[in-house]
Motif scaffolding. Sequence first.
Motif, PDB file in Angstrom:
ATOM      1  N   ARG A 191       0.830  -1.209   0.000  1.00 36.17           N
ATOM      2  CA  ARG A 191       0.000   0.000   0.000  1.00 36.17           C
ATOM      3  C   ARG A 191       0.862   1.255   0.000  1.00 36.17           C
ATOM      4  NH1 ARG A 191      -3.503  -1.210  -2.691  1.00 36.17           N
ATOM      5  NH2 ARG A 191      -4.495   0.790  -2.210  1.00 36.17           N
ATOM      6  N   ILE A 192       1.993   1.230   0.676  1.00 31.22           N
ATOM      7  CA  ILE A 192       2.929   2.359   0.638  1.00 31.22           C
ATOM      8  C   ILE A 192       3.399   2.594  -0.800  1.00 31.22           C
ATOM      9  CG2 ILE A 192       5.247   3.129   1.305  1.00 31.22           C
ATOM     10  CD1 ILE A 192       3.422   3.405   3.634  1.00 31.22           C
ATOM     11  N   ARG A 193       3.772   1.513  -1.498  1.00 31.03           N
ATOM     12  CA  ARG A 193       4.244   1.641  -2.884  1.00 31.03           C
ATOM     13  C   ARG A 193       3.125   2.160  -3.789  1.00 31.03           C
ATOM     14  NH1 ARG A 193       8.066   1.932  -0.489  1.00 31.03           N
ATOM     15  NH2 ARG A 193       9.577   0.289  -0.006  1.00 31.03           N
ATOM     16  N   TRP A 194       1.871   1.723  -3.530  1.00 33.17           N
ATOM     17  CA  TRP A 194       0.739   2.223  -4.311  1.00 33.17           C
ATOM     18  C   TRP A 194       0.618   3.732  -4.142  1.00 33.17           C
ATOM     19  CZ3 TRP A 194      -3.653   5.037  -3.506  1.00 33.17           C
ATOM     20  CH2 TRP A 194      -4.639   4.982  -4.499  1.00 33.17           C
ATOM     21  N   TRP A 195       0.772   4.217  -2.919  1.00 31.67           N
ATOM     22  CA  TRP A 195       0.670   5.647  -2.658  1.00 31.67           C
ATOM     23  C   TRP A 195       1.801   6.433  -3.313  1.00 31.67           C
ATOM     24  CZ3 TRP A 195      -2.900   8.924  -0.904  1.00 31.67           C
ATOM     25  CH2 TRP A 195      -4.047   8.381  -0.328  1.00 31.67           C
ATOM     26  N   GLU A 196       3.006   5.872  -3.322  1.00 32.80           N
ATOM     27  CA  GLU A 196       4.113   6.563  -3.998  1.00 32.80           C
ATOM     28  C   GLU A 196       3.808   6.747  -5.476  1.00 32.80           C
ATOM     29  OE1 GLU A 196       7.968   5.204  -1.292  1.00 32.80           O
ATOM     30  OE2 GLU A 196       7.262   3.880  -2.893  1.00 32.80           O
ATOM     31  N   GLU A 197       3.260   5.711  -6.105  1.00 25.74           N
ATOM     32  CA  GLU A 197       2.921   5.799  -7.526  1.00 25.74           C
ATOM     33  C   GLU A 197       1.713   6.710  -7.745  1.00 25.74           C
ATOM     34  OE1 GLU A 197       1.231   5.231 -11.289  1.00 25.74           O
ATOM     35  OE2 GLU A 197       0.226   4.486  -9.486  1.00 25.74           O
ATOM     36  N   TYR A 198       0.731   6.627  -6.853  1.00 26.39           N
ATOM     37  CA  TYR A 198      -0.490   7.441  -6.942  1.00 26.39           C
ATOM     38  C   TYR A 198      -0.167   8.928  -6.873  1.00 26.39           C
ATOM     39  CZ  TYR A 198      -5.171   9.093  -5.425  1.00 26.39           C
ATOM     40  OH  TYR A 198      -6.373   9.746  -5.291  1.00 26.39           O
ATOM     41  N   THR A 199       0.698   9.308  -5.928  1.00 22.19           N
ATOM     42  CA  THR A 199       1.055  10.724  -5.813  1.00 22.19           C
ATOM     43  C   THR A 199       1.883  11.178  -7.008  1.00 22.19           C
ATOM     44  OG1 THR A 199       2.928  10.090  -4.392  1.00 22.19           O
ATOM     45  CG2 THR A 199       0.925  10.828  -3.296  1.00 22.19           C
ATOM     46  N   ARG A 200       2.765  10.318  -7.528  1.00 18.08           N
ATOM     47  CA  ARG A 200       3.562  10.685  -8.701  1.00 18.08           C
ATOM     48  C   ARG A 200       2.678  10.980  -9.906  1.00 18.08           C
ATOM     49  NH1 ARG A 200       7.511   6.884  -6.978  1.00 18.08           N
ATOM     50  NH2 ARG A 200       6.442   5.229  -8.128  1.00 18.08           N
ATOM     51  N   VAL A 224      -4.090  -6.279   7.594  1.00 21.99           N
ATOM     52  CA  VAL A 224      -4.087  -5.042   6.813  1.00 21.99           C
ATOM     53  C   VAL A 224      -5.271  -5.098   5.857  1.00 21.99           C
ATOM     54  CG1 VAL A 224      -2.847  -3.651   5.096  1.00 21.99           C
ATOM     55  CG2 VAL A 224      -1.588  -4.715   6.991  1.00 21.99           C
ATOM     56  N   TYR A 225      -6.075  -4.031   5.842  1.00 21.82           N
ATOM     57  CA  TYR A 225      -7.290  -3.983   5.029  1.00 21.82           C
ATOM     58  C   TYR A 225      -7.227  -2.850   4.016  1.00 21.82           C
ATOM     59  CZ  TYR A 225      -9.336  -7.043   8.570  1.00 21.82           C
ATOM     60  OH  TYR A 225      -9.594  -8.103   9.418  1.00 21.82           O
ATOM     61  N   GLU A 226      -7.942  -3.005   2.918  1.00 22.60           N
ATOM     62  CA  GLU A 226      -8.113  -1.917   1.974  1.00 22.60           C
ATOM     63  C   GLU A 226      -9.253  -1.025   2.444  1.00 22.60           C
ATOM     64  OE1 GLU A 226      -7.999  -2.764  -2.163  1.00 22.60           O
ATOM     65  OE2 GLU A 226      -6.503  -4.354  -1.945  1.00 22.60           O
ATOM     66  N   ALA A 258     -12.431   0.783   3.445  1.00 19.13           N
ATOM     67  CA  ALA A 258     -13.831   0.408   3.669  1.00 19.13           C
ATOM     68  C   ALA A 258     -14.071  -1.097   3.668  1.00 19.13           C
ATOM     69  CB  ALA A 258     -14.753   1.080   2.648  1.00 19.13           C
ATOM     70  N   GLU A 259     -13.007  -1.883   3.677  1.00 21.39           N
ATOM     71  CA  GLU A 259     -13.158  -3.343   3.736  1.00 21.39           C
ATOM     72  C   GLU A 259     -13.592  -3.749   5.149  1.00 21.39           C
ATOM     73  OE1 GLU A 259     -10.467  -7.286   2.557  1.00 21.39           O
ATOM     74  OE2 GLU A 259      -9.566  -5.298   2.571  1.00 21.39           O
ATOM     75  N   ALA A 260     -14.464  -4.745   5.248  1.00 22.09           N
ATOM     76  CA  ALA A 260     -14.974  -5.176   6.549  1.00 22.09           C
ATOM     77  C   ALA A 260     -13.844  -5.714   7.421  1.00 22.09           C
ATOM     78  CB  ALA A 260     -16.051  -6.243   6.368  1.00 22.09           C
ATOM     79  N   VAL A 261     -13.719  -5.167   8.619  1.00 22.51           N
ATOM     80  CA  VAL A 261     -12.696  -5.599   9.572  1.00 22.51           C
ATOM     81  C   VAL A 261     -13.259  -6.770  10.376  1.00 22.51           C
ATOM     82  CG1 VAL A 261     -11.358  -4.927  11.607  1.00 22.51           C
ATOM     83  CG2 VAL A 261     -11.649  -3.321   9.700  1.00 22.51           C
ATOM     84  N   MET A 320      -5.866  -0.104   8.175  1.00 20.56           N
ATOM     85  CA  MET A 320      -6.693   0.082   6.991  1.00 20.56           C
ATOM     86  C   MET A 320      -6.074   1.185   6.141  1.00 20.56           C
ATOM     87  SD  MET A 320     -10.692   1.234   6.485  1.00 20.56           S
ATOM     88  CE  MET A 320     -11.381  -0.360   6.984  1.00 20.56           C
ATOM     89  N   ASP A 321      -5.896   0.911   4.856  1.00 19.16           N
ATOM     90  CA  ASP A 321      -5.335   1.893   3.929  1.00 19.16           C
ATOM     91  C   ASP A 321      -6.376   2.973   3.638  1.00 19.16           C
ATOM     92  OD1 ASP A 321      -3.711   3.151   2.015  1.00 19.16           O
ATOM     93  OD2 ASP A 321      -4.563   1.927   0.399  1.00 19.16           O
ATOM     94  N   THR A 322      -6.057   4.214   3.989  1.00 20.17           N
ATOM     95  CA  THR A 322      -6.928   5.345   3.691  1.00 20.17           C
ATOM     96  C   THR A 322      -6.070   6.562   3.377  1.00 20.17           C
ATOM     97  OG1 THR A 322      -7.052   6.417   5.883  1.00 20.17           O
ATOM     98  CG2 THR A 322      -8.495   4.505   5.524  1.00 20.17           C
ATOM     99  N   PRO A 323      -6.667   7.607   2.774  1.00 23.01           N
ATOM    100  CA  PRO A 323      -5.965   8.884   2.689  1.00 23.01           C
ATOM    101  C   PRO A 323      -5.740   9.470   4.082  1.00 23.01           C
ATOM    102  CG  PRO A 323      -7.839   8.813   1.173  1.00 23.01           C
ATOM    103  CD  PRO A 323      -7.974   7.628   2.097  1.00 23.01           C
TER     104      PRO A 323
END
Length: 506
Positions: free
Chosen positions: A331-340, A381-383, A385-388, A396-399
């Motif tokens: 998820r950290i790597r996803w955010w690095e690419e998302y912000t780029r 680790v959840y994406e 709004a995924e049910a915990v 949970m990955d969020t902004p």
Amino acid sequence: MLQAADLTIRLHPNDDVVIARTELPAGTLIQKENVRAAVRIPAGHKIAVRALAPVQPVHRYNQVIGFATQPIAPGDHVHVHNVAMGDFQRDYAFCTGVKATEYIEPAASFMGIKRADGRVATRNYIGILTSVNCSATVARMIAEHFRNNLTEHPNVDGVVALTHKTGCGMASEGEATDVLRRTIAGYARHPNFYSTQIVGLGCEANQINMLMAAQGLKKSEKLGAFTIQEKGGTRKAVANGVARVKEMLPEANKVQREPVPAAHLILGLQCGGSDGYSGISANPALGAAVDVLVRHGGTAILSETPEIYGAEHLLTRRAVSRAVGEKLIARIRWWEEYTRRNGNEMNNNPSPGNKAGGLTTILEKSLGAVAKGGTTNLVAVYEYAEAVIANGFVYMDTPGYDPVSATGQVAGGANMICFTTGRGSAYGCKPAPSLKLATNTPLFVHQEDDMDFNCGTIIDGTETIAEAGERFFRLILETASGRKTKSEEFGYGEDEFAPWTLGATM
């Protein structure tokens, strides 16, 4: 415990900086560090205790918070003018910090509301949800009909409309739609709602039938769904919604609170308007309360991925398996690419208010933010709004934007939000009660109508982190049992519903 006479706070023997407990005029001698303030140091800001050369890392919490951009002398104010973000190698050391959880028996309890499916509510609302922005006004009109009109139903906390700005002008399928549907469905089945209605327009991209099919929702006595076009326009749609709520109210009012184990609590952990004290007082105090809750079998959700950036290696050490740790890093790597791809960078944080409060880089902010998660194992680790479904400390990955982040946590099942602030956030999150923890006593006094708990006692030297955590845990139980929060007294919580919007608006 900090001593009240100390002018500064040292967090680790190896740190290059200490934190001003109060404003320090230029020339102030800090005897414990044997340095004098070269300039005025604002409260909560950093002062250098040793010389640093350009490009040299700056340490706080015995962790890197940035790199010197110019020579720094002992006594200098350390902030954005002489420290900047920089990349460095993090040692993720997966699972090396895992330890057995010492559960407490008998477990603590609170007065909760048992639902038919076995889940437990902390509040008892009726919810009006929308598939699209076009149905927001109808949803609000339905809820407004019952405002100040529930005196005959004292066990119902309210009828609330949770509206949003999307649902059309987007693809009918794909990641953005999946996230929106997952969020709406999470609220539709949330235990703090006795019943819900989903209101649509009828021609939107986010069709109600497709939403319900994708999320496994089915119409029932507790879940209604209709569109304005289907009912014949605004007036008829509102009348339909009002009539259905009236049918629900007598049954909803029959609920009774009863003792239930604290294991049924799911806390969403938030921080907003952070300052230089956040990582010293409120965040670690909340973390101490989380540790107590986990030992009683409960669950806490840490989130805001852009605001743990640079501190994720502290969490991977606590992951119960390498797979859990790797999922966090993914998820950290996803955010690095998302912000780029959006022309941004991870150090877009801290905000101007954070910087005014003494935080210099996202690395420093993140190291304080992760303290909210306490010290127990990271079990899942959840994406968004995924049910915990796991018990214990989870991620949970969020902004980092608080309303969007908390919306995801509540969609995942959080039945309470715990929100630390140093600058003075005003926030609520229906249907989950939201407790706000002040990092410092002046804020708690100045904004007493909004603050539920004072962690400034830690800065003042009158209470330890563990003592504050235990005291806050007791407030968590009282709130879960029905005690109103400050934000509930004001009526906060409907406008703060903010699903994460991904992708292009077309």
